[in-house]
Design a protein around this motif. Structure first.
Motif, PDB file in Angstrom:
ATOM      1  N   ALA A  54       0.843  -1.204   0.000  1.00  0.00           N
ATOM      2  CA  ALA A  54       0.000   0.000   0.000  1.00  0.00           C
ATOM      3  C   ALA A  54       0.871   1.243   0.000  1.00  0.00           C
ATOM      4  N   CYS A  55       0.585   2.147  -0.919  1.00  0.00           N
ATOM      5  CA  CYS A  55       1.324   3.404  -0.963  1.00  0.00           C
ATOM      6  C   CYS A  55       0.715   4.438  -0.019  1.00  0.00           C
ATOM      7  N   CYS A  56      -0.596   4.324   0.234  1.00  0.00           N
ATOM      8  CA  CYS A  56      -1.283   5.238   1.139  1.00  0.00           C
ATOM      9  C   CYS A  56      -2.697   4.711   1.397  1.00  0.00           C
ATOM     10  N   ALA A  57      -3.362   5.297   2.375  1.00  0.00           N
ATOM     11  CA  ALA A  57      -4.730   4.870   2.690  1.00  0.00           C
ATOM     12  C   ALA A  57      -5.721   5.200   1.568  1.00  0.00           C
ATOM     13  N   PRO A  58      -5.706   6.424   1.009  1.00  0.00           N
ATOM     14  CA  PRO A  58      -6.682   6.736  -0.040  1.00  0.00           C
ATOM     15  C   PRO A  58      -6.648   5.767  -1.213  1.00  0.00           C
ATOM     16  N   CYS A  59      -5.447   5.400  -1.677  1.00  0.00           N
ATOM     17  CA  CYS A  59      -5.347   4.483  -2.813  1.00  0.00           C
ATOM     18  C   CYS A  59      -5.773   3.068  -2.448  1.00  0.00           C
ATOM     19  N   SER A  60      -5.807   2.754  -1.154  1.00  0.00           N
ATOM     20  CA  SER A  60      -6.119   1.397  -0.708  1.00  0.00           C
ATOM     21  C   SER A  60      -7.607   1.143  -0.517  1.00  0.00           C
ATOM     22  N   THR A  61      -8.385   2.185  -0.306  1.00  0.00           N
ATOM     23  CA  THR A  61      -9.772   2.023   0.143  1.00  0.00           C
ATOM     24  C   THR A  61     -10.627   1.122  -0.727  1.00  0.00           C
ATOM     25  N   ALA A  62     -10.841   1.516  -1.977  1.00  0.00           N
ATOM     26  CA  ALA A  62     -11.733   0.756  -2.865  1.00  0.00           C
ATOM     27  C   ALA A  62     -11.161  -0.616  -3.188  1.00  0.00           C
ATOM     28  N   ILE A  63      -9.835  -0.710  -3.264  1.00  0.00           N
ATOM     29  CA  ILE A  63      -9.179  -1.992  -3.542  1.00  0.00           C
ATOM     30  C   ILE A  63      -9.461  -2.983  -2.426  1.00  0.00           C
ATOM     31  N   ILE A  64      -9.226  -2.562  -1.206  1.00  0.00           N
ATOM     32  CA  ILE A  64      -9.427  -3.448  -0.063  1.00  0.00           C
ATOM     33  C   ILE A  64     -10.904  -3.802   0.092  1.00  0.00           C
ATOM     34  N   GLU A  65     -11.774  -2.814  -0.096  1.00  0.00           N
ATOM     35  CA  GLU A  65     -13.206  -3.082   0.000  1.00  0.00           C
ATOM     36  C   GLU A  65     -13.616  -4.158  -1.003  1.00  0.00           C
ATOM     37  N   GLN A  80      -3.123  -6.063 -11.596  1.00  0.00           N
ATOM     38  CA  GLN A  80      -4.480  -5.536 -11.607  1.00  0.00           C
ATOM     39  C   GLN A  80      -4.440  -4.048 -11.941  1.00  0.00           C
ATOM     40  N   ASP A  81      -5.335  -3.627 -12.826  1.00  0.00           N
ATOM     41  CA  ASP A  81      -5.515  -2.198 -13.075  1.00  0.00           C
ATOM     42  C   ASP A  81      -6.688  -1.768 -12.205  1.00  0.00           C
ATOM     43  N   TRP A  82      -6.383  -1.241 -11.037  1.00  0.00           N
ATOM     44  CA  TRP A  82      -7.413  -0.919 -10.049  1.00  0.00           C
ATOM     45  C   TRP A  82      -8.204   0.333 -10.398  1.00  0.00           C
ATOM     46  N   ARG A  83      -7.930   0.912 -11.568  1.00  0.00           N
ATOM     47  CA  ARG A  83      -8.666   2.121 -11.962  1.00  0.00           C
ATOM     48  C   ARG A  83      -9.964   1.790 -12.693  1.00  0.00           C
ATOM     49  N   LYS A  84     -10.148   0.514 -13.036  1.00  0.00           N
ATOM     50  CA  LYS A  84     -11.315   0.109 -13.808  1.00  0.00           C
ATOM     51  C   LYS A  84     -12.473  -0.331 -12.908  1.00  0.00           C
ATOM     52  N   LYS A  85     -13.588  -0.653 -13.512  1.00  0.00           N
ATOM     53  CA  LYS A  85     -14.784  -1.170 -12.838  1.00  0.00           C
ATOM     54  C   LYS A  85     -15.361  -0.187 -11.819  1.00  0.00           C
ATOM     55  N   GLY A  86     -15.115   1.104 -12.049  1.00  0.00           N
ATOM     56  CA  GLY A  86     -15.663   2.122 -11.161  1.00  0.00           C
ATOM     57  C   GLY A  86     -14.892   2.305  -9.873  1.00  0.00           C
ATOM     58  N   LEU A  87     -13.763   1.627  -9.730  1.00  0.00           N
ATOM     59  CA  LEU A  87     -13.025   1.689  -8.462  1.00  0.00           C
ATOM     60  C   LEU A  87     -12.371   3.051  -8.228  1.00  0.00           C
ATOM     61  N   ALA A 114     -13.617   6.078  -8.996  1.00  0.00           N
ATOM     62  CA  ALA A 114     -14.641   6.954  -8.427  1.00  0.00           C
ATOM     63  C   ALA A 114     -15.027   6.486  -7.026  1.00  0.00           C
ATOM     64  N   ARG A 115     -15.078   5.189  -6.831  1.00  0.00           N
ATOM     65  CA  ARG A 115     -15.408   4.639  -5.508  1.00  0.00           C
ATOM     66  C   ARG A 115     -14.350   5.049  -4.489  1.00  0.00           C
ATOM     67  N   LYS A 116     -13.099   5.038  -4.911  1.00  0.00           N
ATOM     68  CA  LYS A 116     -12.007   5.462  -4.034  1.00  0.00           C
ATOM     69  C   LYS A 116     -12.233   6.891  -3.553  1.00  0.00           C
ATOM     70  N   ASP A 117     -12.568   7.778  -4.466  1.00  0.00           N
ATOM     71  CA  ASP A 117     -12.796   9.180  -4.102  1.00  0.00           C
ATOM     72  C   ASP A 117     -13.937   9.307  -3.091  1.00  0.00           C
ATOM     73  N   PHE A 118     -14.997   8.526  -3.300  1.00  0.00           N
ATOM     74  CA  PHE A 118     -16.141   8.558  -2.389  1.00  0.00           C
ATOM     75  C   PHE A 118     -15.753   8.069  -0.995  1.00  0.00           C
ATOM     76  N   LEU A 119     -15.021   6.961  -0.919  1.00  0.00           N
ATOM     77  CA  LEU A 119     -14.641   6.394   0.372  1.00  0.00           C
ATOM     78  C   LEU A 119     -13.669   7.295   1.121  1.00  0.00           C
ATOM     79  N   VAL A 120     -12.801   7.965   0.393  1.00  0.00           N
ATOM     80  CA  VAL A 120     -11.849   8.885   1.023  1.00  0.00           C
ATOM     81  C   VAL A 120     -12.595  10.034   1.694  1.00  0.00           C
ATOM     82  N   ARG A 121     -13.582  10.580   0.987  1.00  0.00           N
ATOM     83  CA  ARG A 121     -14.380  11.665   1.584  1.00  0.00           C
ATOM     84  C   ARG A 121     -15.180  11.146   2.774  1.00  0.00           C
TER      85      ARG A 121
END
Length: 208
Positions: A22-33, A159-166, A168-175
């Motif tokens: 993990a590089c940081c918490a924000p980048c990890s959120t949607a992936i881990i979920e 894995q390209d974690w930018r696909k499948k809506g992840l 945008a989901r990351k941005d939502f979870l960070v907020r």
């Protein structure tokens, strides 16, 4: 995003354990979920000796730990060896983002991830670095596959974690979680270049 459907995640050979750098918490959120939703329990590995200064490093690490604890996940704290990172990237101080220095940085961090995976009995590792639109996915893939080649029985999970809506989901979870959001990639040189851009465009400088 309240009606977001978490996409299923398929792991090679149906494995349920993976070491996730993990590089940081924000980048990890949607992936881990998404992983947890698919029955995968990642162990998070925080190894980022590139982050400057140490106060910034601790802030990012503590946010990552906070997220892991909230999700009930194990995590491994890597060394903060900035001297080794500087030595590894020496001679490339003036490289731009996505240049040779970034490749060397990915090489070092994912080599450590592969080594840690082997030492802790993981046959698979991945990284949240590939969730960032600011990073070169080809560079990250090259670093991950090269690192895995050094450890028989350990594979890099591409894995390209930018696909499948992840993304945008990351941005939502960070907020939603009120995570600290960094203003630059992490290293001294990215901070330098970010502030040079801000200065040219009459933007407030990042104070660190």
């Amino acid at each position: 995003m309240e009606h977001f459907t978490i996409p299923p995640i398929s792991v090679p050979d149906g494995q349920e354990q993976v070491l996730l750098h993990a590089c940081c918490a924000p980048c990890s959120t949607a992936i881990i979920e998404a992983c947890v939703h698919s029955g995968i329990r990642p162990t998070v590995y925080f190894y980022n000796p590139n982050i400057y200064p140490e106060t910034e490093y601790l802030l990012r690490k503590n946010e990552c730990v906070r997220f892991c604890e909230a999700m009930g996940l194990d995590y491994i704290d890597g060394d903060y060896d900035t001297k080794a990172w500087k030595k590894h990237t020496a001679g490339y101080e003036q490289e731009p983002e996505r240049g040779k220095r970034c490749q060397l940085c990915f090489d070092l961090r994912l080599a450590s991830s592969a080594k840690t995976a082997a030492e802790h009995g993981f046959s698979l590792f991945a990284t949240t670095l590939s969730s960032s639109r600011w990073k070169d996915l080809a560079q990250i893939t090259r670093a991950g596959e090269q690192a895995a080649d050094s450890y028989p029985g350990v594979s890099y999970w591409l894995q390209d974690w930018r696909k499948k809506g992840l993304a945008a989901r990351k941005d939502f979870l960070v907020r939603q979680s009120d995570f600290y959001q960094q203003e630059y990639c992490g290293c001294f040189y990215s901070l330098r270049d970010s502030n040079l851009w801000r200065q040219k465009n009459n933007k407030p400088l990042i104070q660190r």
